[in-house]
Write an enzyme that holds these catalytic residues in place. Structure first.
Site, PDB file in Angstrom:
ATOM      1  N   ARG A  33      16.458 -63.328  12.013  1.00  0.00           N
ATOM      2  CA  ARG A  33      16.729 -62.266  11.037  1.00  0.00           C
ATOM      3  C   ARG A  33      18.199 -61.850  11.136  1.00  0.00           C
ATOM      4  O   ARG A  33      18.738 -61.731  12.235  1.00  0.00           O
ATOM      5  CB  ARG A  33      15.858 -61.041  11.323  1.00  0.00           C
ATOM      6  CG  ARG A  33      14.405 -61.301  11.078  1.00  0.00           C
ATOM      7  CD  ARG A  33      13.591 -60.004  11.125  1.00  0.00           C
ATOM      8  NE  ARG A  33      12.180 -60.339  11.208  1.00  0.00           N
ATOM      9  CZ  ARG A  33      11.441 -60.729  10.168  1.00  0.00           C
ATOM     10  NH1 ARG A  33      11.983 -60.808   8.970  1.00  0.00           N
ATOM     11  NH2 ARG A  33      10.169 -61.039  10.329  1.00  0.00           N
ATOM     12  N   ASP A  34      18.820 -61.605   9.971  1.00  0.00           N
ATOM     13  CA  ASP A  34      20.186 -61.085   9.963  1.00  0.00           C
ATOM     14  C   ASP A  34      20.160 -59.629  10.446  1.00  0.00           C
ATOM     15  O   ASP A  34      19.296 -58.856  10.042  1.00  0.00           O
ATOM     16  CB  ASP A  34      20.788 -61.171   8.557  1.00  0.00           C
ATOM     17  CG  ASP A  34      22.295 -61.006   8.570  1.00  0.00           C
ATOM     18  OD1 ASP A  34      23.004 -61.963   8.209  1.00  0.00           O
ATOM     19  OD2 ASP A  34      22.776 -59.899   8.927  1.00  0.00           O
ATOM     20  N   VAL A 102      31.006 -65.567  10.947  1.00  0.00           N
ATOM     21  CA  VAL A 102      30.543 -66.246  12.165  1.00  0.00           C
ATOM     22  C   VAL A 102      30.763 -67.744  11.940  1.00  0.00           C
ATOM     23  O   VAL A 102      30.156 -68.340  11.031  1.00  0.00           O
ATOM     24  CB  VAL A 102      29.058 -65.957  12.463  1.00  0.00           C
ATOM     25  CG1 VAL A 102      28.602 -66.751  13.683  1.00  0.00           C
ATOM     26  CG2 VAL A 102      28.832 -64.458  12.691  1.00  0.00           C
ATOM     27  N   HIS A 106      25.567 -71.697   9.170  1.00  0.00           N
ATOM     28  CA  HIS A 106      24.294 -71.016   8.911  1.00  0.00           C
ATOM     29  C   HIS A 106      24.134 -70.829   7.413  1.00  0.00           C
ATOM     30  O   HIS A 106      25.113 -70.702   6.681  1.00  0.00           O
ATOM     31  CB  HIS A 106      24.238 -69.664   9.624  1.00  0.00           C
ATOM     32  CG  HIS A 106      25.380 -68.759   9.282  1.00  0.00           C
ATOM     33  ND1 HIS A 106      26.627 -68.923   9.840  1.00  0.00           N
ATOM     34  CD2 HIS A 106      25.466 -67.719   8.425  1.00  0.00           C
ATOM     35  CE1 HIS A 106      27.435 -68.000   9.346  1.00  0.00           C
ATOM     36  NE2 HIS A 106      26.766 -67.259   8.483  1.00  0.00           N
TER      37      HIS A 106
HETATM   38  P1  AMP Z   1      28.783 -64.970   7.435  1.00  0.00           P
HETATM   39  O1  AMP Z   1      29.603 -63.782   7.009  1.00  0.00           O
HETATM   40  O2  AMP Z   1      28.306 -65.817   6.317  1.00  0.00           O
HETATM   41  O3  AMP Z   1      29.477 -65.746   8.523  1.00  0.00           O
HETATM   42  O4  AMP Z   1      27.445 -64.351   8.030  1.00  0.00           O
HETATM   43  C1  AMP Z   1      27.293 -63.933   9.337  1.00  0.00           C
HETATM   44  C2  AMP Z   1      26.048 -63.096   9.357  1.00  0.00           C
HETATM   45  O5  AMP Z   1      25.603 -63.009  10.681  1.00  0.00           O
HETATM   46  C3  AMP Z   1      26.255 -61.663   8.857  1.00  0.00           C
HETATM   47  O6  AMP Z   1      25.385 -61.432   7.751  1.00  0.00           O
HETATM   48  C4  AMP Z   1      25.893 -60.815  10.058  1.00  0.00           C
HETATM   49  O7  AMP Z   1      25.191 -59.648   9.697  1.00  0.00           O
HETATM   50  C5  AMP Z   1      25.037 -61.758  10.873  1.00  0.00           C
HETATM   51  N1  AMP Z   1      25.036 -61.533  12.302  1.00  0.00           N
HETATM   52  C6  AMP Z   1      26.097 -61.318  13.110  1.00  0.00           C
HETATM   53  N2  AMP Z   1      25.698 -61.222  14.392  1.00  0.00           N
HETATM   54  C7  AMP Z   1      24.360 -61.394  14.391  1.00  0.00           C
HETATM   55  C8  AMP Z   1      23.357 -61.397  15.405  1.00  0.00           C
HETATM   56  N3  AMP Z   1      23.653 -61.193  16.698  1.00  0.00           N
HETATM   57  N4  AMP Z   1      22.068 -61.605  15.043  1.00  0.00           N
HETATM   58  C9  AMP Z   1      21.741 -61.793  13.750  1.00  0.00           C
HETATM   59  N5  AMP Z   1      22.647 -61.792  12.751  1.00  0.00           N
HETATM   60  C10 AMP Z   1      23.930 -61.595  13.061  1.00  0.00           C
END
Ligand code: AMP
Length: 120
Positions: A33-34, A102, A106
């Site tokens: 889950r995000d 990140v 994903h």
């Molecule tokens: P992006 O901006 O496409 O790289 O998406 C990264 C996503 O990872 C964001 O929607 C964050 O909310 C999510 N995120 C960051 N750290 C975590 C974590 N520890 N567990 C779950 N989701 C995360």
């Protein structure tokens, strides 16, 4: 800061160093889950391998079948999570202009409510 597998939050989740509920797991992916959901259901399909981005997947890494498998697994997870027949959205942010924060490949899987008018 350089993005490497050593300081990658998703690598730590994949390895179990940081605990997270796994809604799906197979040889290539985990689904979690995000932490900051942008929809009623907001999941992340994360590669087990540290592939920094979609660009790296196709340009450098040479991980055959990951892209095709990702679409199939994401759709299966969406179905299992009850997002069909309502519908869902897949998003892959790539690079800084693409909103990637990140740098470990994903796919965002969003659904559970009407996403019309929102993007990403
Ligand atoms: P992006 O901006 O496409 O790289 O998406 C990264 C996503 O990872 C964001 O929607 C964050 O909310 C999510 N995120 C960051 N750290 C975590 C974590 N520890 N567990 C779950 N989701 C995360």
């Amino acid at each position: 800061m350089e993005h490497t597998a050593d300081n990658c939050i998703f690598c730590k989740i994949v390895s179990g160093e940081i605990p997270a509920e796994r809604l799906h797991e197979d040889d290539k992916f985990i689904c979690i889950r995000d932490v900051r959901p942008q929809a009623k259901v907001h999941l992340l399909l994360v590669t087990k391998r540290h592939i920094p981005s979609l660009d790296e997947l196709y340009a450098k890494t040479g991980a055959p079948g990951v892209g095709e498998a990702a679409l199939e697994v994401a759709t299966a997870v969406a179905r299992k999570q009850g997002l069909l027949p309502g519908g869902f959205r897949l998003v892959i942010n790539t690079g800084g202009h693409g909103g990637q924060t990140v740098f470990h490949l994903h796919i965002h899987l969003l659904g559970g409510n009407d996403l019309e008018g929102t993007f990403g």
